[in-house]
Design a protein around this motif. Structure first.
Motif, PDB file in Angstrom:
ATOM      1  N   MET A 108     -29.829   2.422 -34.883  1.00  0.00           N
ATOM      2  CA  MET A 108     -30.087   3.816 -34.541  1.00  0.00           C
ATOM      3  C   MET A 108     -30.922   4.439 -35.647  1.00  0.00           C
ATOM      4  O   MET A 108     -30.476   4.513 -36.794  1.00  0.00           O
ATOM      5  CB  MET A 108     -28.777   4.574 -34.357  1.00  0.00           C
ATOM      6  CG  MET A 108     -27.972   4.128 -33.143  1.00  0.00           C
ATOM      7  SD  MET A 108     -26.430   5.051 -32.919  1.00  0.00           S
ATOM      8  CE  MET A 108     -25.506   4.462 -34.323  1.00  0.00           C
ATOM      9  N   VAL A 109     -32.128   4.861 -35.301  1.00  0.00           N
ATOM     10  CA  VAL A 109     -33.070   5.425 -36.258  1.00  0.00           C
ATOM     11  C   VAL A 109     -33.128   6.935 -36.077  1.00  0.00           C
ATOM     12  O   VAL A 109     -33.357   7.425 -34.964  1.00  0.00           O
ATOM     13  CB  VAL A 109     -34.469   4.813 -36.088  1.00  0.00           C
ATOM     14  CG1 VAL A 109     -35.447   5.436 -37.078  1.00  0.00           C
ATOM     15  CG2 VAL A 109     -34.415   3.305 -36.258  1.00  0.00           C
ATOM     16  N   VAL A 110     -32.910   7.664 -37.167  1.00  0.00           N
ATOM     17  CA  VAL A 110     -32.977   9.120 -37.125  1.00  0.00           C
ATOM     18  C   VAL A 110     -34.443   9.531 -37.109  1.00  0.00           C
ATOM     19  O   VAL A 110     -35.195   9.222 -38.041  1.00  0.00           O
ATOM     20  CB  VAL A 110     -32.246   9.746 -38.338  1.00  0.00           C
ATOM     21  CG1 VAL A 110     -32.332  11.266 -38.272  1.00  0.00           C
ATOM     22  CG2 VAL A 110     -30.801   9.281 -38.393  1.00  0.00           C
ATOM     23  N   LYS A 111     -34.847  10.205 -36.043  1.00  0.00           N
ATOM     24  CA  LYS A 111     -36.252  10.542 -35.872  1.00  0.00           C
ATOM     25  C   LYS A 111     -36.635  11.864 -36.509  1.00  0.00           C
ATOM     26  O   LYS A 111     -37.804  12.165 -36.688  1.00  0.00           O
ATOM     27  CB  LYS A 111     -36.569  10.604 -34.374  1.00  0.00           C
ATOM     28  CG  LYS A 111     -36.451   9.269 -33.674  1.00  0.00           C
ATOM     29  CD  LYS A 111     -37.566   8.339 -34.081  1.00  0.00           C
ATOM     30  CE  LYS A 111     -38.892   8.843 -33.547  1.00  0.00           C
ATOM     31  NZ  LYS A 111     -40.015   7.959 -33.953  1.00  0.00           N
ATOM     32  N   GLY A 112     -35.668  12.680 -36.846  1.00  0.00           N
ATOM     33  CA  GLY A 112     -35.965  13.998 -37.399  1.00  0.00           C
ATOM     34  C   GLY A 112     -35.147  15.057 -36.687  1.00  0.00           C
ATOM     35  O   GLY A 112     -34.287  14.758 -35.854  1.00  0.00           O
TER      36      GLY A 112
END
Length: 375
Positions: free
Chosen positions: A166-170
């Motif tokens: 899970m990548v935090v996009k902003g």
């Protein structure tokens, strides 16, 4: 102390007393972190052929993209280095050049042949991956080879693993608009008036109905019925005794009428059978006409119109004619003149009585029948 500074308490006092507030505004906003999720399954076939090398020997997965960044899994069958021992390792790596990503990941082994996730390891919180230093790696230590075989993960010399990333996009900033709609509960005034009738608090008028005593509130009765208003507050009210006698009405009917006066609804009639219930409605229709309760009159007409049968339709027709219920009267005539019901109605005692007591109504029935025959 300089002239442009105030002690804290002085400042608060000035705000509270020395300034006039002309307008107050309140605003709110919300920052919402967005996340992109991805998974990658890495299958190692010929697991035994990758064993026996020195620590640090790795098998690398294909590159996969999550959140706009490239990632890869590295599997170390004999451990990552001499110090870590011989237990296998899985390491997730950020492989994009010159990149920095904030992400949370986990890896798990898949049972065979079901493909279900059997055990896993994950990071408890997101952290920063930087491809220019050692933070690009996220290592996970697996079980020993014997444990892998015993648990059903290593079958047919094949090992499958799954990485969830899970990548935090902003963050997305949005304005919070307060909902101006405030839910309002339904009116319960009739419930309170019904309780007032039952509890008899403040009751100031007594009725004698069929030998029974019933108490009520004059102001409520006057507000709902012009007849009660004239009787209780009109010129002749002072000559009346404290107890008003009601002639030609059953106590149950009077109480049911009072229930409607206070609650604008009919009381429950669960204890009355079909015929008795219809009889109660007929009596209430008469009472509604007597006390000018127009809505009660319409409710009674509607109930009677929906419950006509060959035995009662003539009685209902005579009642409708007597109390100027034109719509109910029309429904009754329609029922009597219908081909499926006419013979049954003509055979009733009520029809024979109708010919004697209401000949004008009978004429209307005959005219309706004649028109139907010509059409």
């Amino acid at each position: 102390m300089s002239s442009d500074r105030f002690p804290h308490d002085t400042f608060l006092r000035i705000l509270a007393e020395g300034m006039t507030t002309t307008k107050s505004t309140e605003t709110a906003s919300r920052s919402t972190a967005t996340v992109e999720k991805g998974t990658h399954v890495f299958e190692i076939v010929g697991y035994s052929l990758e064993k026996g090398f020195s620590a640090g020997h790795l098998v690398r997965s294909g590159t996969f993209t999550v959140g706009g960044f490239d990632w890869a899994l590295s599997f170390y069958p004999d451990g990552g280095d001499e110090a870590s021992g011989s237990s296998p390792w899985i390491i997730l790596e950020l492989v994009s050049n010159g990149a920095e990503a904030r992400a949370q990941c986990g890896v798990g082994l898949l049972k065979q042949p079901s493909g279900l996730l059997g055990c896993g390891w994950r990071m408890r919180h997101p952290r920063t991956f930087n491809s220019s230093d050692s933070s690009r790696f996220a290592p996970f230590r697996l079980k020993s080879e014997a444990e892998l075989k015993a648990s059903g993960f290593l079958v047919g010399d094949c090992l499958k693993m799954k990485c969830t990333l899970m990548v935090v996009k902003g963050s997305q900033l949005s304005e919070i608009k307060e909902d101006s709609e405030i839910e309002v509960p339904p009116s319960d005034i009739t419930k309170h008036f019904g309780t007032l009738l039952e509890d008899k608090v403040g009751a100031d008028v007594t009725f004698s109905v069929g030998g029974e005593t019933v108490t009520a509130h004059k102001i409520v009765l006057a507000a709902r019925s012009p007849v009660f208003k004239a009787e209780l507050y009109g010129p002749m009210s002072e000559t009346r005794t404290s107890c008003v006698t009601i002639q030609d009405m059953q106590p149950a009917v009077f109480r049911a009428m009072l229930h409607f006066v206070y609650t604008d609804s009919l009381p429950r009639m669960d204890d009355l059978k079909g015929g008795d219930c219809s009889e109660m409605i007929r009596h209430l229709l008469v009472a509604s006409c007597r006390y000018a309760l127009d809505r009660l009159k319409m409710i009674c007409q509607n109930i009677l119109a929906k419950n006509l049968d060959a035995e009662t339709v003539v009685t209902t027709l005579a009642l409708a004619d007597q109390h100027d219920c034109e719509r109910l009267k029309k429904v009754c005539i329609e029922f009597i003149t219908s081909p499926n019901e006419m013979d049954a109605v003509l055979a009733t005692q009520g029809y024979a009585s109708l010919k004697r007591t209401c000949p004008s109504v009978l004429v209307e029935v005959l005219e309706k029948t004649s028109r139907l025959r010509r059409s």
